[in-house]
Design a protein around this motif. Structure first.
Motif, PDB file in Angstrom:
ATOM      1  N   PHE A 120      42.469  54.492  40.694  1.00  0.00           N
ATOM      2  CA  PHE A 120      42.403  55.260  41.935  1.00  0.00           C
ATOM      3  C   PHE A 120      43.345  54.686  42.998  1.00  0.00           C
ATOM      4  O   PHE A 120      43.104  54.834  44.199  1.00  0.00           O
ATOM      5  CB  PHE A 120      40.968  55.257  42.505  1.00  0.00           C
ATOM      6  CG  PHE A 120      39.889  55.507  41.490  1.00  0.00           C
ATOM      7  CD1 PHE A 120      39.743  56.759  40.922  1.00  0.00           C
ATOM      8  CD2 PHE A 120      39.028  54.486  41.105  1.00  0.00           C
ATOM      9  CE1 PHE A 120      38.747  56.998  39.986  1.00  0.00           C
ATOM     10  CE2 PHE A 120      38.027  54.710  40.172  1.00  0.00           C
ATOM     11  CZ  PHE A 120      37.889  55.973  39.609  1.00  0.00           C
ATOM     12  N   GLU A 309      36.194  60.283  40.804  1.00  0.00           N
ATOM     13  CA  GLU A 309      36.806  60.482  42.121  1.00  0.00           C
ATOM     14  C   GLU A 309      36.245  61.693  42.868  1.00  0.00           C
ATOM     15  O   GLU A 309      36.213  61.708  44.102  1.00  0.00           O
ATOM     16  CB  GLU A 309      38.322  60.607  41.984  1.00  0.00           C
ATOM     17  CG  GLU A 309      39.057  60.433  43.296  1.00  0.00           C
ATOM     18  CD  GLU A 309      40.557  60.254  43.104  1.00  0.00           C
ATOM     19  OE1 GLU A 309      41.271  60.240  44.126  1.00  0.00           O
ATOM     20  OE2 GLU A 309      41.002  60.121  41.947  1.00  0.00           O
ATOM     21  N   PHE A 344      38.670  53.090  50.086  1.00  0.00           N
ATOM     22  CA  PHE A 344      39.285  54.406  49.991  1.00  0.00           C
ATOM     23  C   PHE A 344      39.658  54.946  51.373  1.00  0.00           C
ATOM     24  O   PHE A 344      38.815  55.003  52.274  1.00  0.00           O
ATOM     25  CB  PHE A 344      38.350  55.396  49.296  1.00  0.00           C
ATOM     26  CG  PHE A 344      38.164  55.152  47.828  1.00  0.00           C
ATOM     27  CD1 PHE A 344      39.265  54.937  47.001  1.00  0.00           C
ATOM     28  CD2 PHE A 344      36.899  55.127  47.260  1.00  0.00           C
ATOM     29  CE1 PHE A 344      39.099  54.709  45.636  1.00  0.00           C
ATOM     30  CE2 PHE A 344      36.728  54.908  45.906  1.00  0.00           C
ATOM     31  CZ  PHE A 344      37.827  54.698  45.097  1.00  0.00           C
TER      32      PHE A 344
END
Length: 387
Positions: A120, A309, A344
């Motif tokens: 990711f 995700e 994130f």
């Protein structure tokens, strides 16, 4: 052969884990149900299962035993029986650096890609060193405790006297090997608080003043409130959480810390709480938001293995909704401290941008605390001021 005993124990633990509980809690339950396992069996089974999950999503095409042998080689500096059995070529390299060991695994398994461990990278917050971050996932973070400055020398000396390696990172922070049984060394639990290093560093953004009234709105077991109280003992607190059990744990910790001037409420922040809070105004709000927890996956690698995700969208909506439902109780000129234990961007900088755009908030400071440099979690914190 003893190695086959190790293999069976690992395979049984792996088959028993369904992801519903955090891995450490599952292991406690599992070992209670399998009392025939001795302390050595439990220690090795725990090591193997954690090593296995630390490989993340890499080499998924291989069988579990082969993946485990590779993972355990990467995660440890001593050779396990399983690595010796299933990946013998790695044995001479076990004491090398993680980066060197990664290169060796690539030489033996050309399909191995470090970026597959955590696939990711495109979604990471700004400024993260991707390689350092990825390599850190193979290392168990340290145990950190926060102590009073006046108690630090005595506590450090007591830990050292027990033969435990301890490092003073500041006048109030000590780092110890993960798994240290502190309760067996320091009987008086009032003398320290277990709190990750990065979590402690968020306190630099609180800046509470005497007699101010603050709301820790997602208080859980009270770690940030305890940090707040250590910074400013005269601050008044409202602590809330949707889980009554968490507030019960908080109350026990507050009693040990001698904190009495506070209120606690069970509040669902996804609902309109005007009936409960209509007359409340706060000098500051701590919002330690529910999140993916991606900055803590060095401690909980099972979460990395199970993460998809598309789940981010649910967390982002949760964060935005909670912020919308708490910011209206903030006095003008006062701070909202928005925090996550995520790496994130969508949960961090993007949520801050959303809050600035939607509300009368201005950004005072914002940073990602890069715990991977210190064998700690990574956390994001932003201080936003109500106009």
């Amino acid at each position: 052969m003893k190695v086959h005993h190790h293999i069976r124990a690992f395979e049984q633990v792996l088959a028993s884990y369904d992801g519903k509980l955090p891995l450490h809690r599952h292991l406690v339950v599992y070992f209670k149900q399998n009392k025939q396992m001795g302390s050595s069996d439990r220690r090795w089974a725990s090591r193997y299962i954690y090593s296995y999950f630390r490989l993340g999503k890499a080499l998924k095409q291989l069988g579990a035993l082969e993946r485990l042998a590779i993972a355990d080689f990467l995660c440890n500096t001593d050779v396990s029986l399983i690595t010796e059995y299933a990946f013998p070529l790695a044995v001479p390299h076990v004491e090398k650096s993680i980066a060197e060991k990664v290169d060796f695994v690539k030489s033996q398994y050309p399909a191995f890609n470090l970026e597959d461990v955590f696939p990711f990278q495109h979604a990471l917050s700004e400024g993260i060193d991707k390689t350092q971050f990825l390599l850190s996932l193979f290392v168990q973070p340290d145990l950190f405790i926060r102590v009073k400055e006046t108690h630090q020398p005595a506590i450090q000396a007591k830990i050292e006297a027990a033969g435990i390696s301890v490092t003073a990172l500041s006048d109030t922070t000590l780092a110890l090997p993960n798994g240290t049984k502190l309760e067996q060394i320091i009987e008086d639990q009032r003398l320290y608080q277990v709190q990750d290093l990065s979590s402690q560093k968020t306190g630099a953004y609180f800046k509470p003043q005497p007699y101010e009234y603050w709301w820790d709105c997602c208080a859980a077991s009270g770690g940030k409130s305890l940090l707040m109280h250590s910074l400013q003992p005269k601050v008044k607190l409202l602590v809330s959480d949707v889980r009554e059990t968490s507030l019960g744990n908080l109350q026990e910790r507050f009693q040990l810390a001698g904190i009495k001037d506070y209120q606690k409420k069970v509040i669902d922040l996804l609902q309109n709480n005007d009936q409960i809070l209509h007359h409340y105004e706060f000098d500051g709000i701590l919002l330690d938001a529910p999140c993916s927890g991606a900055g803590t996956w060095g401690r909980t690698p099972e979460m990395l293995c199970n993460f998809e995700e598309h789940k981010l969208a649910n967390y982002i909506k949760l964060q935005q909704t909670i912020a919308e439902n708490v910011v209206k109780y903030l006095k003008p000129g006062k701070p909202l401290i928005y925090m996550t234990c995520s790496v994130f961007k969508a949960e961090n900088e993007d949520v801050v941008s959303y809050l600035i755009e939607k509300f009368q908030l201005k950004l005072d400071a914002m940073t990602l605390i890069k715990g991977y440099k210190n064998k700690a979690d990574s956390m994001f914190v932003a201080r936003l001021i109500m106009r």
